[in-house]
Write a protein that holds these residues in place. Structure first.
Motif, mmCIF file in Angstrom:
data_model
loop_
_atom_site.group_PDB
_atom_site.id
_atom_site.type_symbol
_atom_site.label_atom_id
_atom_site.label_comp_id
_atom_site.label_asym_id
_atom_site.label_seq_id
_atom_site.Cartn_x
_atom_site.Cartn_y
_atom_site.Cartn_z
ATOM 1 N N MET A 1 -6.125 -9.140 9.379
ATOM 2 C CA MET A 1 -6.628 -7.783 9.106
ATOM 3 C C MET A 1 -5.788 -7.090 8.039
ATOM 4 S SD MET A 1 -7.539 -6.324 12.903
ATOM 5 C CE MET A 1 -8.947 -6.904 13.847
ATOM 6 N N GLY A 2 -4.502 -7.407 8.018
ATOM 7 C CA GLY A 2 -3.620 -6.771 7.050
ATOM 8 C C GLY A 2 -3.829 -7.216 5.619
ATOM 9 N N SER A 3 -4.722 -8.167 5.408
ATOM 10 C CA SER A 3 -4.971 -8.657 4.051
ATOM 11 C C SER A 3 -6.016 -7.836 3.303
ATOM 12 C CB SER A 3 -5.447 -10.114 4.107
ATOM 13 O OG SER A 3 -6.759 -10.198 4.673
ATOM 14 N N MET A 4 -6.633 -6.848 3.962
ATOM 15 C CA MET A 4 -7.664 -6.056 3.286
ATOM 16 C C MET A 4 -7.143 -5.490 1.968
ATOM 17 S SD MET A 4 -9.797 -3.861 6.101
ATOM 18 C CE MET A 4 -8.404 -2.816 6.495
ATOM 19 N N VAL A 5 -7.938 -5.563 0.927
ATOM 20 C CA VAL A 5 -7.553 -5.041 -0.388
ATOM 21 C C VAL A 5 -8.070 -3.608 -0.489
ATOM 22 C CG1 VAL A 5 -7.761 -5.343 -2.880
ATOM 23 C CG2 VAL A 5 -7.575 -7.343 -1.391
ATOM 24 N N VAL A 6 -7.239 -2.675 -0.077
ATOM 25 C CA VAL A 6 -7.653 -1.276 -0.057
ATOM 26 C C VAL A 6 -6.621 -0.336 -0.681
ATOM 27 C CG1 VAL A 6 -9.240 -1.518 1.897
ATOM 28 C CG2 VAL A 6 -6.819 -1.073 2.343
ATOM 29 N N PHE A 7 -5.342 -0.693 -0.667
ATOM 30 C CA PHE A 7 -4.315 0.206 -1.194
ATOM 31 C C PHE A 7 -4.585 0.492 -2.666
ATOM 32 C CE2 PHE A 7 -0.187 1.398 -2.887
ATOM 33 C CZ PHE A 7 0.313 2.238 -1.899
ATOM 34 N N HIS A 8 -4.701 1.783 -3.007
ATOM 35 C CA HIS A 8 -5.001 2.233 -4.372
ATOM 36 C C HIS A 8 -6.210 1.492 -4.954
ATOM 37 C CE1 HIS A 8 -4.377 4.511 -7.909
ATOM 38 N NE2 HIS A 8 -3.864 3.546 -8.650
ATOM 39 N N ALA A 9 -7.191 1.248 -4.096
ATOM 40 C CA ALA A 9 -8.446 0.599 -4.500
ATOM 41 C C ALA A 9 -8.216 -0.758 -5.147
ATOM 42 C CB ALA A 9 -9.259 1.511 -5.425
ATOM 43 N N GLY A 10 -7.154 -1.441 -4.726
ATOM 44 C CA GLY A 10 -6.894 -2.791 -5.229
ATOM 45 C C GLY A 10 -6.412 -2.854 -6.659
ATOM 46 N N GLN A 11 -6.016 -1.731 -7.218
ATOM 47 C CA GLN A 11 -5.613 -1.690 -8.623
ATOM 48 C C GLN A 11 -4.115 -1.965 -8.757
ATOM 49 O OE1 GLN A 11 -8.467 1.601 -10.616
ATOM 50 N NE2 GLN A 11 -7.424 2.308 -8.791
ATOM 51 N N GLY A 12 -3.767 -3.214 -8.475
ATOM 52 C CA GLY A 12 -2.376 -3.643 -8.554
ATOM 53 C C GLY A 12 -2.308 -5.067 -9.045
ATOM 54 N N CYS A 13 -1.453 -5.314 -10.030
ATOM 55 C CA CYS A 13 -1.406 -6.642 -10.642
ATOM 56 C C CYS A 13 -0.905 -7.708 -9.682
ATOM 57 C CB CYS A 13 -0.540 -6.609 -11.900
ATOM 58 S SG CYS A 13 1.086 -5.871 -11.635
ATOM 59 N N ALA A 14 0.022 -7.356 -8.782
ATOM 60 C CA ALA A 14 0.581 -8.338 -7.858
ATOM 61 C C ALA A 14 -0.127 -8.351 -6.514
ATOM 62 C CB ALA A 14 2.067 -8.077 -7.656
ATOM 63 N N TYR A 15 -1.173 -7.544 -6.371
ATOM 64 C CA TYR A 15 -1.898 -7.433 -5.101
ATOM 65 C C TYR A 15 -2.519 -8.788 -4.741
ATOM 66 C CZ TYR A 15 -4.087 -4.247 -1.698
ATOM 67 O OH TYR A 15 -4.439 -3.556 -0.569
ATOM 68 N N PRO A 16 -2.235 -9.345 -3.546
ATOM 69 C CA PRO A 16 -2.890 -10.594 -3.140
ATOM 70 C C PRO A 16 -4.370 -10.351 -2.852
ATOM 71 C CG PRO A 16 -0.857 -10.234 -1.896
ATOM 72 C CD PRO A 16 -1.185 -8.942 -2.590
ATOM 73 N N THR A 17 -5.228 -10.934 -3.656
ATOM 74 C CA THR A 17 -6.672 -10.716 -3.516
ATOM 75 C C THR A 17 -7.422 -11.972 -3.087
ATOM 76 O OG1 THR A 17 -6.906 -11.104 -5.899
ATOM 77 C CG2 THR A 17 -6.736 -8.812 -5.161
ATOM 78 N N ARG A 18 -6.675 -13.084 -2.926
ATOM 79 C CA ARG A 18 -7.261 -14.293 -2.334
ATOM 80 C C ARG A 18 -6.629 -14.498 -0.967
ATOM 81 N NH1 ARG A 18 -5.946 -19.240 -5.849
ATOM 82 N NH2 ARG A 18 -4.058 -18.031 -6.307
ATOM 83 N N LEU A 19 -7.418 -14.436 0.096
ATOM 84 C CA LEU A 19 -6.932 -14.708 1.441
ATOM 85 C C LEU A 19 -7.205 -16.161 1.778
ATOM 86 C CD1 LEU A 19 -5.857 -13.971 4.255
ATOM 87 C CD2 LEU A 19 -8.183 -13.248 4.846
ATOM 88 N N LEU A 20 -6.130 -16.911 2.031
ATOM 89 C CA LEU A 20 -6.242 -18.320 2.394
ATOM 90 C C LEU A 20 -5.950 -18.465 3.883
ATOM 91 C CD1 LEU A 20 -6.089 -18.414 -0.709
ATOM 92 C CD2 LEU A 20 -4.535 -20.365 -0.508
ATOM 93 N N VAL A 21 -6.930 -18.971 4.629
ATOM 94 C CA VAL A 21 -6.780 -19.130 6.079
ATOM 95 C C VAL A 21 -7.127 -20.566 6.474
ATOM 96 C CG1 VAL A 21 -7.215 -16.711 6.622
ATOM 97 C CG2 VAL A 21 -9.131 -18.284 6.455
ATOM 98 N N PRO A 22 -6.522 -21.077 7.552
ATOM 99 C CA PRO A 22 -6.789 -22.459 7.959
ATOM 100 C C PRO A 22 -8.216 -22.635 8.473
ATOM 101 C CG PRO A 22 -5.392 -21.346 9.561
ATOM 102 C CD PRO A 22 -5.517 -20.423 8.391
#
Length: 490
Positions: A278-299
């Motif tokens: 759940m903590g992987s949601m891309v919401v902080f500052h509308a995702g406008q961050g160069c280092a923001y993890p935007t690919r969630l890799l799950v098993p």
């Protein structure tokens, strides 16, 4: 909604309008309407700023009087910190930052980072004595670190004060003089630094700020002018490549902090797996961050569990974003109509490539007064593969892409299968997660929530995420040349 003051140019210690008196509108992303105006610099204004920075470096003791310089920069940082409330208001109206985001990365992150840089300066070794070596006769060897010269600092609109501070304070501490060119979308966050420089008594000419509606003109001049010794740029990879080409003729030193498509890896033994996902949601500052993890890799073994957790998370967040006066809100609008159009295109691409789990729409119903704002719903695509455009290209919006992996080797392979290498996060049993982190080709990695981006840590990327480092001791030394001196001792 309050208006902001006009953003003026700051050249040779004075705030002034553009040479031709021209201004352009400073747009509030929450409303799509002007919240102020900014001076629209001419080429002559840019030339004047470069000339002043050159003169201050060549003809004053700024670069060599270390004690006086550090005292001046320390006072400047104190004045910046004393104006936190003013800076917060600028971040909210000009950068479109929600209060919760402005109080963290936007302003406090920048101010705390500035204080960190002052402490890091104390660790910079200006003169290193390497002792005597005999090469037929004795030679005493000394290595000196000296300021590089005039710096052209070209900064983005997403976290403008944070990036401005990271470049300007580090360069000034190193003994350089600076011409700052902020992004056209966030001009005041640049020129307010000039206003506060005057208040702090920073010497005229050592720091200058140019604003322009033209995103390229001033940057082109800075990157090509032989009077500028070094370019420090944060922005897109595409523009970074142009800057490298522009600087080639004069062999400028070029530091680039560019794009990212970072991975958020959750291993199957991660503590509290659903909450971590759940903590992987891309919401902080509308995702406008160069280092923001935007690919969630799950098993794959826990993929359906992960998707279910995300569905709950996004449903629970549906009414917790886009609120201007809510102190806990961390997500507001995108920066501009142009960026809204870019993200909208990727939403449509994503709907063709993967399965839309949440969001996926532009919003125009955010309440009275906000109808013209640049809002996009928090969005999540699942059942994705790493060859999809939404998984490979930087979107710079509130868009998360979920990709399953087989095992640790597969997670590392997917994470590294990118032209970018800026940030990332790994969650799992500590020893295992650290081993995964060591194999990821990226510059800033968090393990189990550890903070990997602070003012006293070097920040930068691998591959097409850039070159060089900002922040930390390394970020100051980037603005310095190294000189070796051999003195015959016998």
């Amino acid at each position: 909604m309050d208006k902001l003051q006009d953003a003026l140019l700051y050249i040779n210690g004075e705030m002034r309008p553009a040479g031709n008196g021209a201004f352009y509108d400073n747009i509030n992303p929450w409303t799509g309407k002007p919240c102020g105006q900014a001076a629209d610099a001419t080429a002559d204004d840019v030339d004047a700023a470069i000339a002043c920075a050159r003169d201050a470096f060549d003809n004053t003791d700024w670069a060599t009087n270390h004690d006086a310089r550090v005292a001046a920069v320390t006072k400047y940082v104190e004045v910046l910190c004393a104006n936190r409330d003013k800076l917060m208001q600028i971040a909210r109206l000009e950068a479109g930052s929600a209060i919760g985001a402005a109080a963290r990365a936007q302003i406090d992150g920048a101010l705390n980072g500035a204080k960190d840089l002052l402490k890091c300066w104390e660790k910079v070794e200006l003169v290193e004595d390497l002792g005597i070596k005999n090469e037929g006769y004795d030679t005493k060897r000394i290595v000196r670190r000296e300021a590089t010269g005039v710096v052209g600092a070209i900064t983005p609109w997403n976290v403008p004060l944070y990036v401005n501070v990271g470049k300007v304070i580090a360069a000034l501490l190193a003994g350089c003089t600076v011409v700052l060119k902020p992004a056209p979308d966030t001009p005041l966050m640049g020129t307010i630094m000039g206003e506060l420089a005057i208040e702090s008594g920073l010497p005229a000419g050592v720091f200058n700020v140019i604003t322009s509606a033209d995103p390229a003109m001033a940057g082109e001049m800075l990157t090509k002018d032989p009077r500028v010794d070094l370019i420090s740029f944060t922005g897109s990879t595409a523009v970074g490549k142009i800057i490298m080409k522009n600087g080639a003729d004069t062999l400028k030193r070029v530091f680039l902090e560019l794009g990212g498509k970072s991975a958020f890896i959750v291993l199957d033994d991660a503590e509290n797996f659903p909450m971590t996902v759940m903590g992987s949601m891309v919401v902080f500052h509308a995702g406008q961050g160069c280092a923001y993890p935007t690919r969630l890799l799950v098993p794959k073994s826990r993929y359906e569990e992960a998707v279910g957790a995300l569905q709950m998370a996004y449903a629970g967040f549906a009414d917790k974003w886009g609120k201007f006066d809510e102190p806990t809100c961390i997500m507001g609008p995108l920066i501009s109509k142009k960026q809204l159009g870019r993200v909208s295109e990727y939403l449509e691409i994503g709907k063709q490539e993967a399965r839309l789990l949440a969001g996926g729409n532009v919003r125009t119903d955010m309440g009275e007064g906000f109808e013209g704002g640049f809002f996009v719903e928090p969005t999540c695509f699942v059942d994705a593969t790493n060859d999809m455009r939404i998984a490979r290209e930087e979107i710079f919006g509130p868009v998360l892409v979920v990709i399953p992996f087989e095992d640790d080797d597969d997670a590392v392979r997917i994470a590294n299968d990118s032209v970018y290498g800026l940030g990332g996060a790994i969650f799992g049993s500590t020893e295992r997660a650290v081993k995964v982190a060591e194999r990821i080709r990226a510059g800033a990695l968090s393990v189990n929530g550890g903070v990997s981006i602070t003012g006293d840590l070097p920040f930068g990327g691998y591959k097409q995420s850039g070159m060089g480092r900002e922040w930390g001791v390394e970020g100051i030394v980037e603005f310095m040349e190294i000189k070796a001196i051999g003195i015959r001792a016998s």
